[in-house]
Design a protein around this motif. Structure first.
Motif, short mmCIF file in Angstrom:
data_model
loop_
_atom_site.label_atom_id
_atom_site.label_comp_id
_atom_site.label_asym_id
_atom_site.label_seq_id
_atom_site.Cartn_x
_atom_site.Cartn_y
_atom_site.Cartn_z
N HIS A 1 -0.67 -26.92 50.37
CA HIS A 1 0.02 -26.51 51.59
C HIS A 1 1.48 -26.89 51.58
O HIS A 1 2.31 -26.23 52.19
CB HIS A 1 -0.65 -27.16 52.81
CG HIS A 1 -1.63 -26.25 53.48
ND1 HIS A 1 -1.24 -25.13 54.17
CD2 HIS A 1 -2.96 -26.28 53.54
CE1 HIS A 1 -2.31 -24.52 54.65
NE2 HIS A 1 -3.38 -25.20 54.27
N HIS B 1 -3.16 -29.29 60.88
CA HIS B 1 -4.16 -28.76 59.94
C HIS B 1 -4.38 -29.70 58.74
O HIS B 1 -5.52 -29.88 58.30
CB HIS B 1 -3.71 -27.38 59.46
CG HIS B 1 -4.57 -26.80 58.38
ND1 HIS B 1 -5.88 -26.43 58.59
CD2 HIS B 1 -4.31 -26.51 57.08
CE1 HIS B 1 -6.39 -25.94 57.47
NE2 HIS B 1 -5.46 -25.98 56.53
N TYR C 1 -15.74 -26.34 50.65
CA TYR C 1 -14.76 -25.39 51.18
C TYR C 1 -15.21 -23.99 50.78
O TYR C 1 -14.59 -23.33 49.95
CB TYR C 1 -13.38 -25.71 50.57
CG TYR C 1 -12.19 -25.03 51.20
CD1 TYR C 1 -12.31 -24.15 52.28
CD2 TYR C 1 -10.92 -25.29 50.72
CE1 TYR C 1 -11.20 -23.55 52.84
CE2 TYR C 1 -9.80 -24.69 51.27
CZ TYR C 1 -9.95 -23.82 52.33
OH TYR C 1 -8.84 -23.22 52.88
N HIS D 1 -5.78 -29.80 48.55
CA HIS D 1 -5.46 -28.90 49.66
C HIS D 1 -4.11 -29.26 50.28
O HIS D 1 -3.28 -28.41 50.55
CB HIS D 1 -6.58 -28.98 50.70
CG HIS D 1 -6.28 -28.27 51.98
ND1 HIS D 1 -5.74 -28.90 53.07
CD2 HIS D 1 -6.42 -26.96 52.34
CE1 HIS D 1 -5.59 -28.03 54.06
NE2 HIS D 1 -5.99 -26.84 53.64
N ASP E 1 -5.54 -19.95 53.29
CA ASP E 1 -4.53 -20.60 52.47
C ASP E 1 -3.69 -19.64 51.68
O ASP E 1 -2.57 -19.92 51.34
CB ASP E 1 -5.20 -21.61 51.55
CG ASP E 1 -5.67 -22.76 52.37
OD1 ASP E 1 -4.85 -23.31 53.08
OD2 ASP E 1 -6.87 -23.04 52.35
FE LIG Z 1 -5.52 -24.93 54.63
#
Ligand SMILES: [Fe+2]
Length: 441
Positions: A147, A49, A390, A143, A83
């Motif tokens: 994560h 991802h 996004y 991002h 997320d």
């Molecule tokens: Fe993500």
């Protein structure tokens, strides 16, 4: 055309990728297809991802460039896992035929090559909506860093025999547990929430527009609630007293048989901290990590409540003389003396042990050492618009079911410590690196 410092964004991307590799290298190969947290994706998803998302956000949405691998990008784009944790929605992905690790790593190499080429050479045309103010560039970079925190708290749930232990980890255990009954008075005044669209280098969609809020006088705990503080609540039967919980939260406690924080282990009559690599006799001076539901019950038990998002801002960034600060300690960039953040530690440190990070009012650890729960339901600021790079980032979560967290944890990258950054989770999600403090009037 956007001007960016090419070498610094290349360096940022490479720093991200090296950190992600180190995080995935913790995992024993036998655990690669497991799900440390039920209803989240298996580990394999996240390794694909991260590079897939970067390619989609920057190269495809931002620059209008080609895909790297259509099939794998589809598998790894969003999967089934937003997320922010959405534990109530089953997103099993059980039917997905996940690729082999070799295939994932090979895809990541191709994605990295495309990304590094774009970062070094592509024309960043702001005429594309996703590229306005360099949005798609920062979307990709932030991002990955976000994560990394969610991966680490997932790894915290994995059995110890599924992780390779890092040798020689030193824990900071000492420090007199601060009394959480000491509250600092914050006079009424203004708090500035959000980021300025014209001057901010980057902010996520939920950080706009900037606006000012009047905050009435209140008192706030100088320190986070510690494990020692919270143990008194557990021993007083706080988890069994419905008067301390909302009906929904008490139903959760009963249905899931919750009777202590998810980061605690009860073994042979003793309490331990569920550390990343081993169980540690419960460090009383560390901030307790709990869900918003547990934090709220504790606050009510103390005859207090959780701060609002605006009260957090006032306590963290306000000053007696008026002007607001960039960080609690002032305008200097984050460094390790100011707080426990940016991956310097696997675990918390004692509350109050980074006094150079205290706010103008003398409130400690507002940024770092655990996100801070607020009583504010996550919602859009006036002027909110989904971002082109996004669009689903925030808007899917404006459902009245998520609460704002502020600050940051040991696993929050420096870049994400900005004042306007907002995080959010469901109130009964107990796995995040989140602590709290209480307020009263
Ligand atoms: Fe993500």
């Amino acid at each position: 055309m956007l001007t960016v410092d090419r070498s610094s964004v290349v360096e940022w991307y490479q720093r991200n990728r090296a950190r992600s590799r180190a995080i995935f290298d913790i995992i024993d190969p036998s655990a690669y297809y497991s799900r440390p947290i039920a209803l989240r994706n298996p580990i394999v998803f996240y390794e694909g991802h991260l590079p897939a998302f970067s390619v989609i956000a920057l190269i495809e949405r931002g620059l209008g460039g080609p895909k790297v691998d259509e099939r794998l990008e589809k598998i790894f784009e969003r999967g089934i896992d937003p997320d922010s944790a959405d534990a109530a929605v089953p997103r099993s992905g059980a039917a997905t035929a996940w690729p082999s690790r070799g295939e994932v790593l090979q895809f990541a190499d191709r994605a990295d090559a495309a990304m590094l080429d774009a970062l070094a050479r592509a024309e960043f045309r702001e005429t594309r909506p996703a590229m306005e103010h360099g949005q798609a560039l920062y979307t990709a970079l932030e991002h990955e860093a976000m994560h990394q925190e969610t991966l680490l708290y997932m790894w915290h749930r994995l059995p110890y025999d599924q992780k390779r232990k890092h040798a020689g980890i030193q824990y900071e255990l000492d420090g007199a547990p601060p009394s959480s009954d000491e509250r600092i008075r914050i006079p009424s005044g203004i708090a500035t929430l959000g980021a300025n669209r014209e001057t901010a280098t980057f902010g996520w969609d939920n950080e706009f527009d900037q606006h000012q809020v009047h905050v009435s006088e209140f008192g706030i705990d100088q320190h986070n609630v510690t494990n020692a503080d919270f143990l008194a609540f557990v021993e007083a039967g706080g988890y069994r007293d419905p008067a301390l919980w909302s009906p929904e939260n008490f139903a959760w406690v009963q249905a899931e048989k919750v009777w202590h924080p998810a980061f605690w282990i009860r073994r042979d009559g003793q309490w331990f901290w569920r550390g990343m690599f081993e169980a540690i006799p419960l460090p009383g001076a560390w901030p307790v990590y709990v869900s918003q539901a547990e934090a709220s019950a504790y606050a009510r038990w103390k005859g207090a409540r959780l701060p609002t998002e605006a009260e957090f801002h006032r306590a963290a960034f306000g000053t007696p003389s008026g002007p607001e600060r960039v960080y609690p300690w002032g305008d200097a960039p984050p460094d390790a003396t100011r707080g426990n953040f940016d991956f310097k530690s696997w675990e918390p440190v004692p509350a109050g042990s980074r006094p150079a990070g205290a706010s103008a009012w003398g409130v400690h650890d507002l940024v770092g050492n655990g996100w801070e729960w607020t009583s504010t339901i996550f919602g859009p600021f006036e002027g909110f618009a989904p971002m082109a790079s996004y669009p689903e980032y925030s808007a899917d979560f404006f459902d009245g079911q998520h609460y704002v967290m502020k600050g940051g944890s040991a696993a929050t990258a420096n870049e994400l410590l900005r004042r306007s950054f907002r995080n959010w989770f469901r109130p009964n999600y107990p796995y995040v690196y989140a602590t709290f403090r209480t307020v009263n009037h």
